[in-house]
Design an enzyme around this catalytic site. Sequence first.
Site, PDB file in Angstrom:
ATOM      1  CB  SER A   9      -0.878   0.112   1.281  1.00 38.37           C
ATOM      2  OG  SER A   9      -1.493   1.372   1.538  1.00 38.37           O
ATOM      3  CE1 TYR A  43      -4.718  -2.013   4.677  1.00 37.74           C
ATOM      4  CE2 TYR A  43      -3.541   0.043   4.196  1.00 37.74           C
ATOM      5  CZ  TYR A  43      -4.076  -1.225   3.605  1.00 37.74           C
ATOM      6  OH  TYR A  43      -4.221  -1.273   2.403  1.00 37.74           O
TER       7      TYR A  43
HETATM    8  N1  NAP Z   1      -8.895  -1.037  -1.732  1.00 34.83           N
HETATM    9  C1  NAP Z   1      -7.649  -0.173  -1.375  1.00 34.83           C
HETATM   10  O1  NAP Z   1      -7.792   1.078  -1.469  1.00 34.83           O
HETATM   11  C2  NAP Z   1      -6.516  -0.759  -1.690  1.00 34.83           C
HETATM   12  C3  NAP Z   1      -5.253  -0.158  -1.552  1.00 34.83           C
HETATM   13  C4  NAP Z   1      -4.017  -0.631  -1.429  1.00 34.83           C
HETATM   14  C5  NAP Z   1      -3.651  -1.880  -1.156  1.00 34.83           C
HETATM   15  N2  NAP Z   1      -5.085  -2.705  -1.073  1.00 34.83           N
HETATM   16  C6  NAP Z   1      -4.641  -4.071  -0.333  1.00 34.83           C
HETATM   17  O2  NAP Z   1      -5.092  -5.049  -1.339  1.00 34.83           O
HETATM   18  C7  NAP Z   1      -5.579  -6.006  -0.863  1.00 34.83           C
HETATM   19  C8  NAP Z   1      -7.120  -6.538  -1.356  1.00 34.83           C
HETATM   20  O3  NAP Z   1      -7.910  -5.472  -0.820  1.00 34.83           O
HETATM   21  P1  NAP Z   1      -9.170  -5.111  -1.564  1.00 34.83           P
HETATM   22  O4  NAP Z   1      -9.317  -3.578  -1.819  1.00 34.83           O
HETATM   23  O5  NAP Z   1      -9.312  -6.066  -2.789  1.00 34.83           O
HETATM   24  O6  NAP Z   1     -10.240  -5.560  -0.340  1.00 34.83           O
HETATM   25  P2  NAP Z   1     -11.789  -6.467  -0.758  1.00 34.83           P
HETATM   26  O7  NAP Z   1     -12.424  -6.118  -1.987  1.00 34.83           O
HETATM   27  O8  NAP Z   1     -12.394  -6.301   0.608  1.00 34.83           O
HETATM   28  O9  NAP Z   1     -11.360  -7.902  -0.889  1.00 34.83           O
HETATM   29  C9  NAP Z   1     -10.471  -8.725   0.084  1.00 34.83           C
HETATM   30  C10 NAP Z   1     -10.295 -10.103  -0.115  1.00 34.83           C
HETATM   31  O10 NAP Z   1      -9.671 -10.924   0.557  1.00 34.83           O
HETATM   32  C11 NAP Z   1     -10.381 -11.994   0.959  1.00 34.83           C
HETATM   33  N3  NAP Z   1      -9.990 -12.230   2.406  1.00 34.83           N
HETATM   34  C12 NAP Z   1     -10.027 -11.451   3.499  1.00 34.83           C
HETATM   35  N4  NAP Z   1      -9.786 -12.218   4.654  1.00 34.83           N
HETATM   36  C13 NAP Z   1      -9.422 -13.401   4.391  1.00 34.83           C
HETATM   37  C14 NAP Z   1      -9.251 -14.550   4.861  1.00 34.83           C
HETATM   38  N5  NAP Z   1      -8.946 -14.544   6.153  1.00 34.83           N
HETATM   39  N6  NAP Z   1      -8.894 -15.686   4.240  1.00 34.83           N
HETATM   40  C15 NAP Z   1      -8.876 -15.722   2.711  1.00 34.83           C
HETATM   41  N7  NAP Z   1      -9.281 -14.690   2.089  1.00 34.83           N
HETATM   42  C16 NAP Z   1      -9.613 -13.557   2.836  1.00 34.83           C
HETATM   43  C17 NAP Z   1     -12.127 -11.628   0.812  1.00 34.83           C
HETATM   44  O11 NAP Z   1     -12.516 -12.701   0.657  1.00 34.83           O
HETATM   45  P3  NAP Z   1     -13.475 -13.600   2.184  1.00 34.83           P
HETATM   46  O12 NAP Z   1     -13.924 -12.134   3.068  1.00 34.83           O
HETATM   47  O13 NAP Z   1     -14.420 -14.004   1.403  1.00 34.83           O
HETATM   48  O14 NAP Z   1     -12.569 -14.358   2.796  1.00 34.83           O
HETATM   49  C18 NAP Z   1     -11.816 -10.902  -0.357  1.00 34.83           C
HETATM   50  O15 NAP Z   1     -12.028 -11.598  -1.684  1.00 34.83           O
HETATM   51  C19 NAP Z   1      -5.622  -6.085   0.747  1.00 34.83           C
HETATM   52  O16 NAP Z   1      -4.216  -6.574   1.079  1.00 34.83           O
HETATM   53  C20 NAP Z   1      -5.292  -4.475   0.923  1.00 34.83           C
HETATM   54  O17 NAP Z   1      -4.753  -4.231   1.960  1.00 34.83           O
HETATM   55  C21 NAP Z   1      -6.191  -2.110  -0.767  1.00 34.83           C
END
Ligand code: NAP
Length: 238
Positions: free
Chosen positions: A141, A154
Amino acid sequence: MRLAGRVALVTGAGRGIGRAVALAFAREGATVVLAARTAAELDAVAREIEGAGGRALVLPADVRQEAAVAALVRRVLDAYGRIDLLVAAAGTAAFGPLVETHPPAWDEMMAVNLRAPFLCCRAALPAMMQQRSGTIIVIGSVVTSRTLSGSSAYTASKYGLLGLARVLAEEMRPHGVRVGVLSAGAVDTALWDAVPSPPDRTRMLRPDQVAEAALLMAAQAPNAALEEITLLPAGGVL
Ligand SMILES: NC(=O)c1ccc[n+]([C@@H]2O[C@H](COP(=O)([O-])OP(=O)(O)OC[C@H]3O[C@@H](n4cnc5c(N)ncnc54)[C@H](OP(=O)(O)O)[C@@H]3O)[C@@H](O)[C@H]2O)c1
């Protein structure tokens, strides 16, 4: 078809960034193994991939659990005999001042954002080392390059992840395995649904733009490694 014949394991593949990466990799010819806890979301992504002529396998797993991660990688190897790409995109986020951050919330952040990628890398590496090839991408991030008040847990998890990936990249260099960190600014995903007063979501990146950067890392020629990318919304949101 930049990933023809490759086998990719994508965690967090049910929605958001992981889903977009899975779709992009499948479009480029990879067989994609979809992992997260919510089977219905994974099934929907698999249907989307297969509807477009791609190949997907749904393996629901909680990546916080060591045994579940080991079983996940074992099932990938049983099914395909190899693992070329691992994208650790499962993650979580919650924000608030450190003084109001409860230890269980801190522990959960570390378990999902830091320990789980460690478990996934550790499980996938023996096969990659034996193949003498493989690419691991973890989703970092912008918080490791821009300090954001109210994000201590975070930010700590993402600094930890950055450190883990940098060390692992050195350890794996002699083995022909590449390790990269894809650090993104704000991306419009469901992760923001639970955040009170989030930044303007229309000015965030789209998940498919992050997936494009992941593809760039995954599809490098074998003699090149794109180890760190920071992708920011040009409008400057986070
Ligand atoms: N969105 C942003 O602004 C952003 C920016 C920079 C980096 N990121 C990073 O990108 C990554 C993904 O974020 P996102 O925005 O795509 O989030 P998201 O839309 O909430 O998706 C998160 C995914 O992770 C899975 N997950 C969560 N806990 C889990 C567990 N214990 N076991 C297996 N799967 C799990 C969720 O599925 P289930 O809940 O069904 O398990 C879901 O498929 C994260 O590491 C986040 O920090 C996000």
